[in-house]
Design a protein around this motif. Structure first.
Motif, PDB file in Angstrom:
ATOM      1  N   ALA A 183      -6.898   9.911  -4.500  1.00 22.38           N
ATOM      2  CA  ALA A 183      -7.377  10.879  -3.520  1.00 22.38           C
ATOM      3  C   ALA A 183      -6.555  10.827  -2.232  1.00 22.38           C
ATOM      4  CB  ALA A 183      -8.849  10.622  -3.214  1.00 22.38           C
ATOM      5  N   ARG A 184      -6.187   9.601  -1.831  1.00 23.67           N
ATOM      6  CA  ARG A 184      -5.376   9.475  -0.613  1.00 23.67           C
ATOM      7  C   ARG A 184      -3.994  10.099  -0.803  1.00 23.67           C
ATOM      8  NH1 ARG A 184      -2.483   9.698   2.789  1.00 23.67           N
ATOM      9  NH2 ARG A 184      -2.069   8.327   4.581  1.00 23.67           N
ATOM     10  N   ALA A 185      -3.388   9.874  -1.987  1.00 21.34           N
ATOM     11  CA  ALA A 185      -2.059  10.436  -2.244  1.00 21.34           C
ATOM     12  C   ALA A 185      -2.109  11.941  -2.429  1.00 21.34           C
ATOM     13  CB  ALA A 185      -1.449   9.778  -3.480  1.00 21.34           C
ATOM     14  N   ALA A 186      -3.218  12.458  -2.971  1.00 19.48           N
ATOM     15  CA  ALA A 186      -3.306  13.883  -3.290  1.00 19.48           C
ATOM     16  C   ALA A 186      -3.137  14.765  -2.070  1.00 19.48           C
ATOM     17  CB  ALA A 186      -4.650  14.175  -3.964  1.00 19.48           C
ATOM     18  N   GLY A 187      -3.632  14.291  -0.928  1.00 21.99           N
ATOM     19  CA  GLY A 187      -3.532  15.109   0.279  1.00 21.99           C
ATOM     20  C   GLY A 187      -2.112  15.368   0.721  1.00 21.99           C
ATOM     21  N   PHE A 218       0.831  -1.204   0.000  1.00 18.71           N
ATOM     22  CA  PHE A 218       0.000   0.000   0.000  1.00 18.71           C
ATOM     23  C   PHE A 218       0.862   1.249   0.000  1.00 18.71           C
ATOM     24  CE2 PHE A 218      -2.584   3.305   2.004  1.00 18.71           C
ATOM     25  CZ  PHE A 218      -3.766   3.207   1.285  1.00 18.71           C
ATOM     26  N   ASP A 219       1.869   1.302   0.861  1.00 21.22           N
ATOM     27  CA  ASP A 219       2.759   2.455   0.901  1.00 21.22           C
ATOM     28  C   ASP A 219       3.539   2.599  -0.408  1.00 21.22           C
ATOM     29  OD1 ASP A 219       1.940   3.047   3.471  1.00 21.22           O
ATOM     30  OD2 ASP A 219       3.586   1.953   4.427  1.00 21.22           O
ATOM     31  N   GLN A 220       3.885   1.471  -1.032  1.00 16.54           N
ATOM     32  CA  GLN A 220       4.589   1.519  -2.314  1.00 16.54           C
ATOM     33  C   GLN A 220       3.695   2.110  -3.399  1.00 16.54           C
ATOM     34  OE1 GLN A 220       5.678  -2.593  -2.757  1.00 16.54           O
ATOM     35  NE2 GLN A 220       7.644  -2.341  -1.720  1.00 16.54           N
ATOM     36  N   TRP A 221       2.400   1.771  -3.380  1.00 19.64           N
ATOM     37  CA  TRP A 221       1.486   2.329  -4.383  1.00 19.64           C
ATOM     38  C   TRP A 221       1.394   3.851  -4.242  1.00 19.64           C
ATOM     39  CZ3 TRP A 221      -2.665  -1.761  -2.780  1.00 19.64           C
ATOM     40  CH2 TRP A 221      -2.303  -3.004  -3.300  1.00 19.64           C
ATOM     41  N   LEU A 222       1.246   4.321  -2.998  1.00 19.40           N
ATOM     42  CA  LEU A 222       1.183   5.769  -2.791  1.00 19.40           C
ATOM     43  C   LEU A 222       2.502   6.427  -3.181  1.00 19.40           C
ATOM     44  CD1 LEU A 222      -0.693   5.978   0.642  1.00 19.40           C
ATOM     45  CD2 LEU A 222      -1.656   6.162  -1.656  1.00 19.40           C
ATOM     46  N   GLY A 223       3.613   5.769  -2.862  1.00 16.71           N
ATOM     47  CA  GLY A 223       4.916   6.306  -3.246  1.00 16.71           C
ATOM     48  C   GLY A 223       5.087   6.383  -4.748  1.00 16.71           C
ATOM     49  N   ARG A 264     -14.772   8.547   1.784  1.00 19.13           N
ATOM     50  CA  ARG A 264     -15.654   9.303   2.677  1.00 19.13           C
ATOM     51  C   ARG A 264     -14.982   9.630   4.006  1.00 19.13           C
ATOM     52  NH1 ARG A 264     -20.311   4.920   2.697  1.00 19.13           N
ATOM     53  NH2 ARG A 264     -18.418   3.739   3.124  1.00 19.13           N
ATOM     54  N   LYS A 265     -13.765   9.105   4.225  1.00 19.30           N
ATOM     55  CA  LYS A 265     -13.109   9.288   5.516  1.00 19.30           C
ATOM     56  C   LYS A 265     -11.677   9.773   5.357  1.00 19.30           C
ATOM     57  CE  LYS A 265     -15.877   5.569   7.575  1.00 19.30           C
ATOM     58  NZ  LYS A 265     -15.825   4.242   8.265  1.00 19.30           N
ATOM     59  N   LEU A 266     -11.425  10.594   4.367  1.00 16.02           N
ATOM     60  CA  LEU A 266     -10.090  11.146   4.191  1.00 16.02           C
ATOM     61  C   LEU A 266      -9.815  12.174   5.285  1.00 16.02           C
ATOM     62  CD1 LEU A 266     -10.112  11.581   0.306  1.00 16.02           C
ATOM     63  CD2 LEU A 266      -8.974   9.801   1.625  1.00 16.02           C
ATOM     64  N   PRO A 267      -8.555  12.289   5.710  1.00 15.88           N
ATOM     65  CA  PRO A 267      -8.249  13.188   6.840  1.00 15.88           C
ATOM     66  C   PRO A 267      -8.491  14.654   6.533  1.00 15.88           C
ATOM     67  CG  PRO A 267      -6.243  12.318   5.843  1.00 15.88           C
ATOM     68  CD  PRO A 267      -7.378  11.544   5.250  1.00 15.88           C
ATOM     69  N   ALA A 268      -8.430  15.049   5.260  1.00  8.34           N
ATOM     70  CA  ALA A 268      -8.633  16.450   4.886  1.00  8.34           C
ATOM     71  C   ALA A 268      -9.053  16.501   3.423  1.00  8.34           C
ATOM     72  CB  ALA A 268      -7.348  17.250   5.104  1.00  8.34           C
ATOM     73  N   ALA A 269      -9.384  17.687   2.961  1.00  8.25           N
ATOM     74  CA  ALA A 269      -9.750  17.839   1.555  1.00  8.25           C
ATOM     75  C   ALA A 269      -8.576  17.409   0.679  1.00  8.25           C
ATOM     76  CB  ALA A 269     -10.124  19.286   1.267  1.00  8.25           C
ATOM     77  N   PRO A 270      -8.768  16.443  -0.207  1.00  7.94           N
ATOM     78  CA  PRO A 270      -7.637  15.968  -1.009  1.00  7.94           C
ATOM     79  C   PRO A 270      -7.209  16.960  -2.080  1.00  7.94           C
ATOM     80  CG  PRO A 270      -9.666  14.874  -1.679  1.00  7.94           C
ATOM     81  CD  PRO A 270     -10.002  15.687  -0.474  1.00  7.94           C
ATOM     82  N   HIS A 305      -9.150   5.486 -11.533  1.00  5.45           N
ATOM     83  CA  HIS A 305     -10.279   4.640 -11.927  1.00  5.45           C
ATOM     84  C   HIS A 305     -10.478   3.550 -10.875  1.00  5.45           C
ATOM     85  CE1 HIS A 305     -11.929   1.231 -14.618  1.00  5.45           C
ATOM     86  NE2 HIS A 305     -12.929   2.012 -14.257  1.00  5.45           N
ATOM     87  N   ARG A 306     -11.741   3.360 -10.453  1.00  7.32           N
ATOM     88  CA  ARG A 306     -12.100   2.362  -9.455  1.00  7.32           C
ATOM     89  C   ARG A 306     -11.279   2.533  -8.174  1.00  7.32           C
ATOM     90  NH1 ARG A 306     -16.199  -0.341  -8.763  1.00  7.32           N
ATOM     91  NH2 ARG A 306     -15.294  -2.430  -8.598  1.00  7.32           N
ATOM     92  N   VAL A 307     -10.602   1.500  -7.683  1.00  5.75           N
ATOM     93  CA  VAL A 307      -9.844   1.683  -6.452  1.00  5.75           C
ATOM     94  C   VAL A 307      -8.660   2.619  -6.687  1.00  5.75           C
ATOM     95  CG1 VAL A 307      -8.211  -0.249  -6.702  1.00  5.75           C
ATOM     96  CG2 VAL A 307      -9.013   0.410  -4.417  1.00  5.75           C
ATOM     97  N   GLY A 308      -8.238   2.775  -7.944  1.00  5.41           N
ATOM     98  CA  GLY A 308      -7.213   3.758  -8.269  1.00  5.41           C
ATOM     99  C   GLY A 308      -7.668   5.171  -7.964  1.00  5.41           C
ATOM    100  N   ALA A 309      -8.979   5.433  -8.004  1.00  4.08           N
ATOM    101  CA  ALA A 309      -9.506   6.746  -7.640  1.00  4.08           C
ATOM    102  C   ALA A 309      -9.293   7.016  -6.151  1.00  4.08           C
ATOM    103  CB  ALA A 309     -10.997   6.825  -7.986  1.00  4.08           C
ATOM    104  N   SER A 310      -9.506   5.983  -5.327  1.00  2.00           N
ATOM    105  CA  SER A 310      -9.286   6.148  -3.895  1.00  2.00           C
ATOM    106  C   SER A 310      -7.810   6.318  -3.579  1.00  2.00           C
ATOM    107  CB  SER A 310      -9.852   4.938  -3.144  1.00  2.00           C
ATOM    108  OG  SER A 310     -11.264   4.903  -3.253  1.00  2.00           O
ATOM    109  N   LEU A 311      -6.953   5.573  -4.277  1.00  3.61           N
ATOM    110  CA  LEU A 311      -5.517   5.738  -4.077  1.00  3.61           C
ATOM    111  C   LEU A 311      -5.072   7.140  -4.483  1.00  3.61           C
ATOM    112  CD1 LEU A 311      -4.237   2.297  -5.410  1.00  3.61           C
ATOM    113  CD2 LEU A 311      -4.135   3.098  -3.043  1.00  3.61           C
TER     114      LEU A 311
END
Length: 627
Positions: free
Chosen positions: A110-114, A74-79, A181-187, A102-108
């Motif tokens: 958004a998580r990385a964008a923050g 997971f950390d490697q994907w964000l990296g 729906r549970k990101l720590p801040a606006a991505p 796209h799909r779970v890539g959209a969540s990844l």
């Protein structure tokens, strides 16, 4: 399109000279195969608007470095995403970046964008949370287990494995906790969400993003569902891509000096070998990854790995990557290629690749020629399913093909113009499986519920009986003008034997190809076994797409031993005796280690059941990605 590697990740740059760039974060598992080609068209569309766009394969996926035995993926994907954005800023001079997932890539995304200052906007295509994604994979994998009668566990507590995705417990837990729906801040300041109308999950995502302070645009877009079909059916949603380009044009563009700085030659060093992207064929329209070992092995051939279905070159569960890198450790070079309409072959060559077509066979011949020229070695062609069919056709048309590895071949003959899904409609279980299940309560329950197409089953059985009758009468019917299809296939295989082309023929124990083999060559393929150039092997506990890592490892070992028997890759590679294999064929089905049953004219054959294969099969063939 410019191929390159970023921190060990394979990427494809679609150049542009604007101040805004984009990084496309694709999905995981089989969904990455299906949407790969359409997302290439999105990248080209944005580049045409002046936006340099990077398509990125996460570390441990696609053609990137790493494998699925590594922890903390997971950390490697964000990296990987962070490295892609930094590269785009440095080499293309962009001042702002849009992440497209796209799909779970959209969540990844958004998580990385923050965590990335340069990202000011998101495009989320049919977004899926991590928990939802894992749940869907688990359901699909359990259905596949019942259908294929495999014993691999989806989650054994340490590893999760389903539909080509294998991750450790820590990665699984991190992915399960990934929720838009549970990101720590606006991505990001702006977001475009494209989803089918009426999907409640999209409404929840939009509400959560808006609550965090992100300005969200969410038009209904049914076209995004086209990305989730099998790769040979996944269509390019041009209207949706126009909407994405129009929305991104409305975003503020930083006034920076765009343009591409010099890019080093793309080379990935992986242990005892290195990989290089190449273009070849007519007008260099075809694409491939050449794997070159640092130390060659004697007179061993090079191996060409061809597309399955319309999947990109790495194949289901990265099986082609695993094979190529395992061969490299034995000193064997290889090329995994994209034919026209597939993967990263030139986009003008067609939007959709065709699993069965004369053009694909010719593309493979181009691959054979370039691999032979670059390595100065004879070439063995390896294909799975439809790729096996085209490998066989290429060998018939090209005397330079020095060997064949055919895995789960489902068609010896094909009529140009037949619909692409005819294989799936006609390739059912071996006939004896259905006979054995006449007394099965579950089978009758499914029949009463109309859980499968009885009319299609009857048509397939009738065709099977007709072909078996023709096969039995072939010595007489062969005198007719043109002969029979059975006779033509048998003559083709004899011709390859006369040429001395060695063939490794591998089938999953309950694969539909078992029936195809029996129809043309008798139960267990006994006629084919009589040819001295053919080695026939059965993979136990395997589904059609070789989804389990243990099955892929067994296949790789079989390929290694077969090559070593002929070209002496290294000392000590000895085939296990058939007697030993036969003893293991009656093992407890609760064990998870696959067994390979091998036989050839030189060593005899193990006992077979009434289907002609050492296996048992208890369900109809499902829809599988990668036919």
């Amino acid at each position: 399109m410019i191929p390159l590697y970023i921190s060990g990740c394979f990427a494809m740059l679609h150049p542009g000279r604007g101040g805004r760039g984009a990084v496309i974060c694709g999905p995981l598992s089989d969904e990455a195969l299906n949407s790969y080609r359409p997302l290439a068209f999105l990248a080209e569309r944005l580049a045409a608007e002046g936006m340099p766009t990077l398509r990125l394969a996460y570390y441990g996926s696609g053609d990137s470095a790493g494998d699925d035995d590594e922890p903390n993926r997971f950390d490697q994907w964000l990296g990987s995403i962070r490295a892609g954005v930094a590269w785009l800023q440095e080499h293309c001079g962009v001042g702002a970046v849009t992440l497209i997932g796209h799909r779970v890539g959209a969540s990844l995304a958004a998580r990385a964008a923050g965590d990335i200052d340069a990202v000011d906007s998101l495009v989320l295509l049919a977004p899926s949370g991590g928990r939802q994604f894992l749940h869907e994979l688990t359901l699909g994998a359990r259905i596949a287990q019942r259908v294929w009668q495999t014993s691999h566990r989806v989650d054994d507590g340490a590893w999760f494995e389903a539909h080509g995705l294998r991750i450790d417990k820590a990665t699984r837990n991190a992915l399960s906790a990934l929720d838009l729906r549970k990101l720590p801040a606006a991505p990001a300041a702006h977001a475009l969400v494209l989803e089918q109308a009426g999907r409640s999950s999209a409404a929840h995502v939009v509400a959560a993003l808006q609550a965090s302070g992100t300005a969200v645009t969410c038009p209904a877009c049914g076209e995004v569902a086209l990305l989730q079909r099998d790769s040979f059916e996944a269509q390019v949603p041009h209207n949706a891509w126009d909407s994405v380009a129009q929305w991104m044009r409305s975003l503020p563009v930083p006034q920076v000096a765009g343009g591409i700085t010099p890019i080093d030659d793309a080379v990935l060093h992986i242990g005892p070998a290195h990989e290089t992207p190449i273009r070849f064929g007519t007008d260099t329209s075809l694409f491939g990854i050449l794997t070159t070992p640092d130390r060659s092995s004697g007179d061993a051939p090079a191996v060409l790995l061809v597309n399955t279905s319309a999947n990109p070159r790495w194949g289901n569960a990265r099986v082609s990557v695993d094979i190529a890198r395992a061969l490299a450790s034995e000193g064997v070079p290889s090329l995994r290629m994209d034919a026209a309409g597939m993967g990263d072959a030139a986009l003008p060559s067609g939007e959709l690749g065709k699993p069965y077509s004369a053009a694909l066979t010719e593309d493979i011949r181009h691959g054979v020629a370039v691999l032979a020229q670059r390595t100065q070695r004879p070439v063995v062609v390896l294909g799975v399913c439809s790729g096996a069919y085209h490998a066989l056709q290429a060998a018939c048309r090209d005397d330079s093909v020095a060997g064949l590895i055919l895995v789960n071949l489902q068609r010896f003959a094909w009529r140009e113009g037949d619909p692409s899904d005819i294989v799936r409609r006609s390739a059912l279980r071996p006939t004896q499986f259905y006979v054995r299940n006449l007394l099965s309560a579950q089978a009758w329950y499914r029949l009463i519920r109309a859980d499968f197409d009885v009319a299609n089953l009857a048509r397939v059985f009738a065709a099977r009986m007709m072909r078996r009758g023709i096969a039995a009468l072939d010595p007489l019917l062969g005198h007719l003008p043109g002969g029979t299809r059975v006779g033509r296939v048998r003559r083709t295989m004899r011709m390859l034997s006369d040429r001395g082309v060695p063939i490794l023929y591998v089938l999953g124990c309950n694969d539909p190809g078992v029936e195809e083999l029996a129809e043309y060559f008798g139960r267990g393929g006994w006629r084919l076994q009589q040819q001295p150039n053919v080695t026939l092997s059965i993979l136990r506990d395997a589904d059609h797409t070789l989804g389990a890592r243990s099955v892929r490892a067994a296949l790789i070992e079989e390929i290694r031993v077969w090559c070593s028997d002929r070209w002496q890759l290294r000392a000590g590679a000895v085939r296990r005796p058939v007697v030993e294999l036969a003893e293991h064929m009656h093992r407890d089905w609760n064990h998870h280690t696959p067994v390979i049953a091998n036989w050839s004219p030189a060593v005899g054959r193990p006992a077979l059941d009434e289907t002609g294969a050492p296996c048992r099969c208890e369900a109809a063939w499902p829809k599988q990605s990668g036919s």
